[in-house]
Design an enzyme around this catalytic site. Sequence first.
Site, PDB file in Angstrom:
ATOM      1  N   HIS A  61     -37.640 -80.297  30.281  1.00  0.00           N
ATOM      2  CA  HIS A  61     -36.210 -80.086  30.007  1.00  0.00           C
ATOM      3  C   HIS A  61     -35.984 -80.204  28.506  1.00  0.00           C
ATOM      4  O   HIS A  61     -36.378 -81.215  27.897  1.00  0.00           O
ATOM      5  CB  HIS A  61     -35.364 -81.152  30.704  1.00  0.00           C
ATOM      6  CG  HIS A  61     -35.500 -81.177  32.196  1.00  0.00           C
ATOM      7  ND1 HIS A  61     -34.660 -80.453  33.018  1.00  0.00           N
ATOM      8  CD2 HIS A  61     -36.364 -81.825  33.014  1.00  0.00           C
ATOM      9  CE1 HIS A  61     -35.005 -80.679  34.287  1.00  0.00           C
ATOM     10  NE2 HIS A  61     -36.030 -81.500  34.315  1.00  0.00           N
ATOM     11  N   ASN A  92     -33.386 -80.923  26.529  1.00  0.00           N
ATOM     12  CA  ASN A  92     -32.716 -82.120  25.996  1.00  0.00           C
ATOM     13  C   ASN A  92     -33.421 -83.427  26.378  1.00  0.00           C
ATOM     14  O   ASN A  92     -33.047 -84.484  25.871  1.00  0.00           O
ATOM     15  CB  ASN A  92     -31.243 -82.152  26.421  1.00  0.00           C
ATOM     16  CG  ASN A  92     -30.380 -81.298  25.499  1.00  0.00           C
ATOM     17  OD1 ASN A  92     -29.980 -81.733  24.423  1.00  0.00           O
ATOM     18  ND2 ASN A  92     -30.133 -80.055  25.895  1.00  0.00           N
ATOM     19  N   THR A 108     -30.037 -76.403  30.591  1.00  0.00           N
ATOM     20  CA  THR A 108     -28.775 -76.099  31.259  1.00  0.00           C
ATOM     21  C   THR A 108     -27.820 -75.451  30.251  1.00  0.00           C
ATOM     22  O   THR A 108     -27.404 -76.123  29.302  1.00  0.00           O
ATOM     23  CB  THR A 108     -28.128 -77.412  31.781  1.00  0.00           C
ATOM     24  OG1 THR A 108     -29.153 -78.284  32.261  1.00  0.00           O
ATOM     25  CG2 THR A 108     -27.096 -77.139  32.845  1.00  0.00           C
ATOM     26  N   PRO A 109     -27.475 -74.165  30.427  1.00  0.00           N
ATOM     27  CA  PRO A 109     -26.528 -73.543  29.493  1.00  0.00           C
ATOM     28  C   PRO A 109     -25.197 -74.290  29.545  1.00  0.00           C
ATOM     29  O   PRO A 109     -24.702 -74.605  30.630  1.00  0.00           O
ATOM     30  CB  PRO A 109     -26.384 -72.113  30.031  1.00  0.00           C
ATOM     31  CG  PRO A 109     -27.605 -71.886  30.853  1.00  0.00           C
ATOM     32  CD  PRO A 109     -27.958 -73.222  31.438  1.00  0.00           C
ATOM     33  N   GLY A 134     -30.581 -82.025  37.706  1.00  0.00           N
ATOM     34  CA  GLY A 134     -29.421 -82.905  37.562  1.00  0.00           C
ATOM     35  C   GLY A 134     -29.532 -84.083  38.510  1.00  0.00           C
ATOM     36  O   GLY A 134     -30.461 -84.155  39.325  1.00  0.00           O
ATOM     37  N   HIS A 166     -35.729 -79.026  41.827  1.00  0.00           N
ATOM     38  CA  HIS A 166     -36.016 -80.458  41.886  1.00  0.00           C
ATOM     39  C   HIS A 166     -35.812 -80.850  43.343  1.00  0.00           C
ATOM     40  O   HIS A 166     -34.710 -80.694  43.873  1.00  0.00           O
ATOM     41  CB  HIS A 166     -35.055 -81.235  40.991  1.00  0.00           C
ATOM     42  CG  HIS A 166     -35.433 -81.177  39.547  1.00  0.00           C
ATOM     43  ND1 HIS A 166     -35.467 -80.014  38.850  1.00  0.00           N
ATOM     44  CD2 HIS A 166     -35.813 -82.161  38.685  1.00  0.00           C
ATOM     45  CE1 HIS A 166     -35.859 -80.272  37.606  1.00  0.00           C
ATOM     46  NE2 HIS A 166     -36.066 -81.574  37.478  1.00  0.00           N
ATOM     47  N   GLU A 226     -36.331 -86.047  44.918  1.00  0.00           N
ATOM     48  CA  GLU A 226     -36.411 -87.131  43.929  1.00  0.00           C
ATOM     49  C   GLU A 226     -35.872 -88.429  44.540  1.00  0.00           C
ATOM     50  O   GLU A 226     -36.234 -89.525  44.128  1.00  0.00           O
ATOM     51  CB  GLU A 226     -35.604 -86.765  42.679  1.00  0.00           C
ATOM     52  CG  GLU A 226     -36.453 -86.645  41.439  1.00  0.00           C
ATOM     53  CD  GLU A 226     -35.651 -86.297  40.197  1.00  0.00           C
ATOM     54  OE1 GLU A 226     -34.725 -85.459  40.288  1.00  0.00           O
ATOM     55  OE2 GLU A 226     -35.955 -86.869  39.134  1.00  0.00           O
TER      56      GLU A 226
END
Length: 363
Positions: A15, A17, A98-99, A197, A224, A227
């Site tokens: 990811h 960020n 993620t835009p 997320g 994902h 989790e």
Amino acid sequence: MEWFASMPKVELHAHLNGSIRDSTLLELARVLGEKGVIVFSDVEHVIMKSDRSLHEVFKLFDLIHVLTTDHATVTRITQEVVEDFASENIVYLELRTTPKRNESIGMSKRSYMDAVVEGLRAVSAVDVDFASRSIDVRRPVNTKNMNDACNGTRGKKIYVRLLLSIDRRETTEAAMETVKLALEMRDLGVVGIDLSGNPTKGEWTTFLPALKFAREQGLQITLHCGEIPNKEEIQSMLDFLPQRIGHACCFEEEEWRKLKSSKIPVEICLTSNIRTETISSLDIHHFVDLYKAQHPLVLCTDDSGVFSTSVSREYDLAASAFSLGRREMFQLAKSAVKFIFANGRVKEDLKEIFDLAEKKLDL
Ligand SMILES: CNc1ncnc2c1ncn2[C@@H]1O[C@H](COP(=O)(O)O)[C@@H](O)[C@H]1O
Ligand SMILES: [Zn+2]
């Protein structure tokens, strides 16, 4: 560690960020602290903390997003992240992000992604191949680059492809907007969609229409999955048959059976799972069972910045935790080429890179 750094590798679950250098985060925090937007000393403590629960990780992402809001910073972090992966001999990187929309600074999802692409263009330390469709012809592998990929020197090449992430907090409409943006940006290296997320937020059914549309339009999909324990969601995700899934931590007998018979490749993020305590210790990690069953697997970082790791470190960790030798680890890295979302030309190039490295390295 050094040996794993010298080996070519692919990274399929990173990811943007989550992969920022601590030094960059601290610098950005200091600037915002001086402007009075945040209190630097509070934020410094949060950035440098090493053990975080899954809940704390998502609070940290909210903070990171405050630090990286503007276009120029998005460009900068993209450039640095690609350079960092290239410096440890990642030959193919699928970077997901993620835009984001932020009307107060004139940011749309498209302009956010344009800033990411600008970051790919800004990389000068290595040669970046990121446009997926424009160059669809077979080109010979540059053996000079190949030598560099083996001995860790500069002047090498990295293939980068982008995945657009849908955040579980988003609505069906927002998810659809992300998919349409991905379609618009296919010529700029966007190859697929990720669903990520906070797993305690949102409902799988909210994203299903956008994911189905993405699939109809030929985008590849990774989810994902598992989790946290959520039997019904895990089963529906597996029934959807995505091209890959990430994590697969909280599966039970029935889900393991479904996964194994479907042969869906799993992106394994060891440090992330241990740090967020979704798996209590490496000796009970599902890597062992999946590896023994010869299920398709790829080792990834998830968030190399947030979890202070690297792909080489993940390989090193797996090798020592599961008693695997260099040859086995090299084969694991090489096998990941089969699961990339880029086109056949890239796969062929990567196969050549691994074949050459296999002859050259001391396995
Ligand atoms: C620890 N395990 C994880 N599980 C689920 N989602 C995660 C994640 N790690 C990261 N993200 C997702 O990636 C975003 C940060 O990168 P971008 O802003 O998109 O570049 C986070 O906000 C979260 O949505
Ligand atoms: Zn992830």
